[in-house]
Design a protein around this motif. Structure first.
Motif, PDB file in Angstrom:
ATOM      1  N   GLY A  71      -6.831   0.734 -12.481  1.00 56.38           N
ATOM      2  CA  GLY A  71      -7.603   1.944 -12.697  1.00 56.38           C
ATOM      3  C   GLY A  71      -7.004   3.172 -12.056  1.00 56.38           C
ATOM      4  O   GLY A  71      -7.473   4.292 -12.294  1.00 56.38           O
ATOM      5  N   ARG A  72      -5.946   3.004 -11.271  1.00 54.59           N
ATOM      6  CA  ARG A  72      -5.345   4.169 -10.600  1.00 54.59           C
ATOM      7  C   ARG A  72      -4.510   5.015 -11.555  1.00 54.59           C
ATOM      8  O   ARG A  72      -4.162   6.154 -11.228  1.00 54.59           O
ATOM      9  CB  ARG A  72      -4.505   3.715  -9.405  1.00 54.59           C
ATOM     10  N   ALA A  73      -4.131   4.457 -12.722  1.00 57.40           N
ATOM     11  CA  ALA A  73      -3.360   5.215 -13.716  1.00 57.40           C
ATOM     12  C   ALA A  73      -4.273   5.648 -14.858  1.00 57.40           C
ATOM     13  O   ALA A  73      -5.005   4.832 -15.427  1.00 57.40           O
ATOM     14  CB  ALA A  73      -2.210   4.369 -14.251  1.00 57.40           C
ATOM     15  N   ARG A  74      -4.220   6.924 -15.200  1.00 62.32           N
ATOM     16  CA  ARG A  74      -5.104   7.432 -16.268  1.00 62.32           C
ATOM     17  C   ARG A  74      -4.704   6.886 -17.630  1.00 62.32           C
ATOM     18  O   ARG A  74      -5.560   6.732 -18.516  1.00 62.32           O
ATOM     19  CB  ARG A  74      -5.069   8.960 -16.271  1.00 62.32           C
ATOM     20  N   THR A  75      -3.409   6.627 -17.838  1.00 62.16           N
ATOM     21  CA  THR A  75      -2.930   6.024 -19.083  1.00 62.16           C
ATOM     22  C   THR A  75      -2.088   4.809 -18.715  1.00 62.16           C
ATOM     23  O   THR A  75      -1.243   4.884 -17.807  1.00 62.16           O
ATOM     24  CB  THR A  75      -2.066   7.012 -19.883  1.00 62.16           C
ATOM     25  N   GLU A  76      -2.311   3.686 -19.393  1.00 70.40           N
ATOM     26  CA  GLU A  76      -1.565   2.461 -19.126  1.00 70.40           C
ATOM     27  C   GLU A  76      -0.765   2.081 -20.362  1.00 70.40           C
ATOM     28  O   GLU A  76      -1.304   2.027 -21.474  1.00 70.40           O
ATOM     29  CB  GLU A  76      -2.519   1.322 -18.749  1.00 70.40           C
ATOM     30  N   VAL A  77       0.529   1.836 -20.158  1.00 70.07           N
ATOM     31  CA  VAL A  77       1.431   1.490 -21.256  1.00 70.07           C
ATOM     32  C   VAL A  77       2.142   0.194 -20.871  1.00 70.07           C
ATOM     33  O   VAL A  77       2.736   0.105 -19.794  1.00 70.07           O
ATOM     34  CB  VAL A  77       2.459   2.612 -21.526  1.00 70.07           C
ATOM     35  N   GLY A  91       0.774  -1.225   0.000  1.00 70.51           N
ATOM     36  CA  GLY A  91       0.000   0.000   0.000  1.00 70.51           C
ATOM     37  C   GLY A  91       0.808   1.279   0.000  1.00 70.51           C
ATOM     38  O   GLY A  91       0.265   2.355   0.278  1.00 70.51           O
ATOM     39  N   ARG A  92       2.078   1.210  -0.349  1.00 71.24           N
ATOM     40  CA  ARG A  92       2.902   2.422  -0.300  1.00 71.24           C
ATOM     41  C   ARG A  92       2.478   3.461  -1.338  1.00 71.24           C
ATOM     42  O   ARG A  92       2.718   4.651  -1.151  1.00 71.24           O
ATOM     43  CB  ARG A  92       4.376   2.061  -0.514  1.00 71.24           C
ATOM     44  N   VAL A  93       1.893   3.011  -2.445  1.00 72.11           N
ATOM     45  CA  VAL A  93       1.469   3.968  -3.474  1.00 72.11           C
ATOM     46  C   VAL A  93      -0.033   4.203  -3.460  1.00 72.11           C
ATOM     47  O   VAL A  93      -0.568   4.838  -4.360  1.00 72.11           O
ATOM     48  CB  VAL A  93       1.931   3.508  -4.880  1.00 72.11           C
ATOM     49  N   ASP A  94      -0.703   3.702  -2.422  1.00 73.74           N
ATOM     50  CA  ASP A  94      -2.122   4.018  -2.278  1.00 73.74           C
ATOM     51  C   ASP A  94      -2.265   5.521  -2.049  1.00 73.74           C
ATOM     52  O   ASP A  94      -1.423   6.154  -1.417  1.00 73.74           O
ATOM     53  CB  ASP A  94      -2.723   3.259  -1.092  1.00 73.74           C
ATOM     54  N   GLY A  95      -3.333   6.078  -2.580  1.00 76.50           N
ATOM     55  CA  GLY A  95      -3.544   7.513  -2.447  1.00 76.50           C
ATOM     56  C   GLY A  95      -2.917   8.321  -3.556  1.00 76.50           C
ATOM     57  O   GLY A  95      -3.002   9.551  -3.553  1.00 76.50           O
ATOM     58  N   ILE A  96      -2.278   7.645  -4.512  1.00 72.13           N
ATOM     59  CA  ILE A  96      -1.670   8.338  -5.654  1.00 72.13           C
ATOM     60  C   ILE A  96      -2.502   8.075  -6.900  1.00 72.13           C
ATOM     61  O   ILE A  96      -2.807   6.923  -7.231  1.00 72.13           O
ATOM     62  CB  ILE A  96      -0.223   7.868  -5.901  1.00 72.13           C
ATOM     63  N   GLY A  97      -2.867   9.146  -7.594  1.00 77.64           N
ATOM     64  CA  GLY A  97      -3.451   9.012  -8.909  1.00 77.64           C
ATOM     65  C   GLY A  97      -2.341   9.182  -9.931  1.00 77.64           C
ATOM     66  O   GLY A  97      -1.716  10.242 -10.015  1.00 77.64           O
ATOM     67  N   PHE A  98      -2.036   8.143 -10.678  1.00 84.32           N
ATOM     68  CA  PHE A  98      -0.929   8.168 -11.629  1.00 84.32           C
ATOM     69  C   PHE A  98      -1.387   8.736 -12.971  1.00 84.32           C
ATOM     70  O   PHE A  98      -2.426   8.335 -13.504  1.00 84.32           O
ATOM     71  CB  PHE A  98      -0.365   6.767 -11.849  1.00 84.32           C
ATOM     72  N   ALA A  99      -0.594   9.645 -13.512  1.00 87.67           N
ATOM     73  CA  ALA A  99      -0.851  10.107 -14.873  1.00 87.67           C
ATOM     74  C   ALA A  99      -0.601   8.974 -15.858  1.00 87.67           C
ATOM     75  O   ALA A  99      -1.330   8.802 -16.833  1.00 87.67           O
ATOM     76  CB  ALA A  99       0.038  11.301 -15.202  1.00 87.67           C
ATOM     77  N   VAL A 100       0.457   8.180 -15.578  1.00 90.87           N
ATOM     78  CA  VAL A 100       0.836   7.056 -16.430  1.00 90.87           C
ATOM     79  C   VAL A 100       1.281   5.896 -15.554  1.00 90.87           C
ATOM     80  O   VAL A 100       2.002   6.087 -14.570  1.00 90.87           O
ATOM     81  CB  VAL A 100       2.001   7.424 -17.380  1.00 90.87           C
ATOM     82  N   GLY A 101       0.863   4.689 -15.915  1.00 91.96           N
ATOM     83  CA  GLY A 101       1.386   3.467 -15.324  1.00 91.96           C
ATOM     84  C   GLY A 101       1.988   2.631 -16.424  1.00 91.96           C
ATOM     85  O   GLY A 101       1.348   2.420 -17.465  1.00 91.96           O
ATOM     86  N   ARG A 141      -1.233 -10.170 -20.565  1.00 92.44           N
ATOM     87  CA  ARG A 141      -2.349 -10.327 -19.621  1.00 92.44           C
ATOM     88  C   ARG A 141      -2.845  -8.986 -19.077  1.00 92.44           C
ATOM     89  O   ARG A 141      -3.950  -8.907 -18.537  1.00 92.44           O
ATOM     90  CB  ARG A 141      -1.933 -11.246 -18.470  1.00 92.44           C
ATOM     91  N   LEU A 142      -2.037  -7.949 -19.207  1.00 95.63           N
ATOM     92  CA  LEU A 142      -2.421  -6.633 -18.694  1.00 95.63           C
ATOM     93  C   LEU A 142      -3.140  -5.771 -19.724  1.00 95.63           C
ATOM     94  O   LEU A 142      -3.656  -4.698 -19.394  1.00 95.63           O
ATOM     95  CB  LEU A 142      -1.180  -5.881 -18.202  1.00 95.63           C
ATOM     96  N   VAL A 143      -3.181  -6.230 -20.965  1.00 94.85           N
ATOM     97  CA  VAL A 143      -3.714  -5.388 -22.046  1.00 94.85           C
ATOM     98  C   VAL A 143      -5.237  -5.331 -22.003  1.00 94.85           C
ATOM     99  O   VAL A 143      -5.919  -6.353 -21.917  1.00 94.85           O
ATOM    100  CB  VAL A 143      -3.242  -5.913 -23.415  1.00 94.85           C
ATOM    101  N   ARG A 144      -5.732  -4.098 -22.057  1.00 96.50           N
ATOM    102  CA  ARG A 144      -7.167  -3.832 -22.150  1.00 96.50           C
ATOM    103  C   ARG A 144      -7.400  -2.958 -23.383  1.00 96.50           C
ATOM    104  O   ARG A 144      -6.441  -2.535 -24.032  1.00 96.50           O
ATOM    105  CB  ARG A 144      -7.656  -3.158 -20.866  1.00 96.50           C
ATOM    106  N   PRO A 145      -8.632  -2.688 -23.738  1.00 96.72           N
ATOM    107  CA  PRO A 145      -8.889  -1.956 -24.994  1.00 96.72           C
ATOM    108  C   PRO A 145      -8.135  -0.644 -25.125  1.00 96.72           C
ATOM    109  O   PRO A 145      -7.722  -0.273 -26.235  1.00 96.72           O
ATOM    110  CB  PRO A 145     -10.406  -1.748 -24.965  1.00 96.72           C
ATOM    111  N   ASP A 146      -7.940   0.086 -24.031  1.00 98.64           N
ATOM    112  CA  ASP A 146      -7.295   1.393 -24.121  1.00 98.64           C
ATOM    113  C   ASP A 146      -5.799   1.354 -23.817  1.00 98.64           C
ATOM    114  O   ASP A 146      -5.147   2.405 -23.798  1.00 98.64           O
ATOM    115  CB  ASP A 146      -7.968   2.375 -23.154  1.00 98.64           C
ATOM    116  N   THR A 147      -5.252   0.178 -23.591  1.00 95.22           N
ATOM    117  CA  THR A 147      -3.835   0.076 -23.245  1.00 95.22           C
ATOM    118  C   THR A 147      -2.954   0.441 -24.434  1.00 95.22           C
ATOM    119  O   THR A 147      -3.207   0.011 -25.564  1.00 95.22           O
ATOM    120  CB  THR A 147      -3.491  -1.359 -22.794  1.00 95.22           C
TER     121      THR A 147
END
Length: 510
Positions: free
Chosen positions: A249-255, A210-220, A265-271
């Motif tokens: 869902g915590r990252a607005r953009t996933e790469v 949980g060290r990065v809980d509370g962070i909204g990531f621009a990019v993951g 396994r991590l790829v979703r439609p918007d990845t």
């Protein structure tokens, strides 16, 4: 003098010069925690920490259960330092006799990140946070992203294994990803100093704890997954699930790099996808490597035309890292010109780092300390030399024991001479660690490996490798990379692979 447990002693993190106090009752409501001392529910909280020795007046002290002790055992110290409230679990609450507001939650660690973010003013809403996770390549990719952002005129911060940096101000890194209160305070400092972008490594420990809980990531971003940290995770599937937490869902953009099945396994439609081995949004062709290790390649992606990149880091894996950085940067509007400039000029301490003292062979220091990373690093140097590959390698103590023979085997297969030595033995018998490595190395059939020798003293092992090198060879000192200490029996002794290798070359050249 070597210092006892240097590197393990937590360094007091930076804090912003001011915060807006938050009533303890607001924090209790936010965490759905039971609050004692309701008559003081308006007590203002100005900071947060989970280390009693770092408490400053006005802090919320997080007294978390631990493997060896409970944080509530240190409440006296925390209150003496000025803590005004305590977050803990029912077991911890039973230990507290002081008349202070106590927030009682069944799993206090799970809410600490969000509470710390609230106390420090939700800093990830004011600075773009770029998070990179994976087994290998996190450090290199973060340096690439940060270098490009600087080339684009942005004001950056960097958080990771090698260093923590706010602008040009460097701090030592005690861990890859700081604990939640320290991380939120650091991001608040970056906001206060005008930072536009914070680029950070995100470890599996950080995600699981949980060290990065509370962070909204621009990019993951995800690099790859291979065997590591199986002293913490019971198996690879658990390790993967922890990494996948950055993509919940915590990252607005996933790469994601899709070179492996783990990435797929991590790829979703918007990845946004990148790959060196299959179709993806971003790919590379026409890779060429110079005699000095610089490589060039053509990048193909959602841009008007393919473009050439020059990269001063060797290896296919660094092409993958560069593509991942490019995918992240383009998604956030960074120009191709800035991308090309930043990648051309990026330097990463301890990652395929050349040591040049005018010698007639190549000398490289690399942080590779897991089987797959060792194989990739040695394959990269083998591809650009007609000479021999001489490797110095050890394994760390108090870590995954099963990878030791695997590392020995991977290095032996790819080396004309492998010098098995000590890394950071920590609390273990160094000879036993080397024995496990040697077992794996010598299991490789003689026709498929080079010579293998054992020299426990790391400096002596490096000197031996250098003395064996001839013109056109490559010496690779692997495992410790950027580190400046060697931990033996609980004491960290000053030690740098880069400095020791350079000194050995100079000495041999006399």
């Amino acid at each position: 003098m070597p210092s006892k447990l240097e590197g393990k002693v937590a360094i007091a993190p930076p804090r912003p010069s001011r915060t807006t106090p938050v009533p303890v009752s607001d924090l209790a409501t936010m965490a759905d925690a039971h609050l004692t001392a309701p008559d003081r529910n308006h007590v203002p909280v100005c900071g947060a920490t989970l280390r009693a020795q770092h408490v400053v007046p006005g802090d919320l002290f997080a007294a978390l259960p631990g493997a060896r002790a409970h944080g509530a055992d240190f409440v006296d110290q925390a209150i003496a330092c000025g803590a005004v409230a305590v977050l803990t679990d029912p077991v911890g609450a039973a230990k507290i006799t002081h008349d202070v507001p106590v927030l009682i939650h069944p799993d206090p660690r799970s809410v600490l990140g969000a509470l710390a973010a609230k106390v420090y003013g939700e800093p990830s809403t004011k600075v773009d946070v770029w998070g990179v996770t994976g087994t290998s390549g996190k450090t290199t990719t973060t340096y690439m992203v940060e270098s490009v952002l600087r080339a684009a005129g942005r004001t950056t911060g960097l958080i990771g294994t090698v260093e923590t940096r706010v602008g040009d101000h460097r701090l030592d890194s005690a861990m890859t990803t700081p604990e939640a209160p320290d991380l939120q305070a650091l991001l608040a400092v970056m906001v206060e100093r005008g930072t536009s972008d914070a680029v950070m490594e995100v470890s599996s420990h950080a995600l699981r704890l949980g060290r990065v809980d509370g962070i909204g990531f621009a990019v993951g971003a995800f690099t790859n997954l291979s065997r590591d940290h199986l002293d913490f995770h019971p198996d690879m599937e658990d390790y993967f699930r922890a990494k996948a937490g950055l993509f919940d869902g915590r990252a607005r953009t996933e790469v994601v790099c899709t070179d492996s099945e783990w990435g797929l396994r991590l790829v979703r439609p918007d990845t946004v996808t990148v790959s060196t081995t299959r179709d993806a949004n971003w790919t590379a062709t026409d890779r060429r490597t110079t005699a000095t290790g610089t490589q060039t390649f053509i990048v193909h992606g959602p841009v008007p035309a393919p473009f050439a990149v020059e990269l001063g880091l060797p290896g296919d894996f660094n092409v993958a890292n560069a593509l991942l950085a490019i995918g992240c940067l383009h998604a956030k509007g960074v120009t191709v010109d800035a991308i090309r400039t930043g990648l051309r000029t990026v330097r990463v301490p301890g990652r395929m780092q050349r040591v040049d003292e005018g010698q007639d062979f190549t000398a490289v220091v690399d942080y590779s300390h897991k089987p797959a990373a060792v194989a990739l690093a040695l394959d990269a140097v083998r591809a650009k030399t007609a000479g021999r590959v001489i490797t110095v390698l050890g394994c760390g103590g108090d870590r995954d024991t099963a990878k030791r023979p695997l590392m020995g085997a991977e290095a032996a297969r790819r080396s004309d001479l492998l010098v098995v030595t000590d890394d950071n033995p920590r609390g273990e018998d160094p000879g036993a660690i080397r024995e496990a490595m040697l077992h794996g190395a010598l299991e490789v059939p003689r026709a498929q490996r080079g010579d293998v020798v054992e020299i426990g003293d790391r400096a002596a092992a490096i000197r031996h490798a250098v003395s064996a090198a001839r013109a056109g060879d490559v010496v690779v000192v692997a495992g410790k990379g950027h580190e400046t200490g060697q931990e033996i029996a609980g004491v960290v002794h000053p030690f740098s692979d880069v400095d020791t290798l350079a000194a050995a070359i100079r000495e041999t050249s006399r």
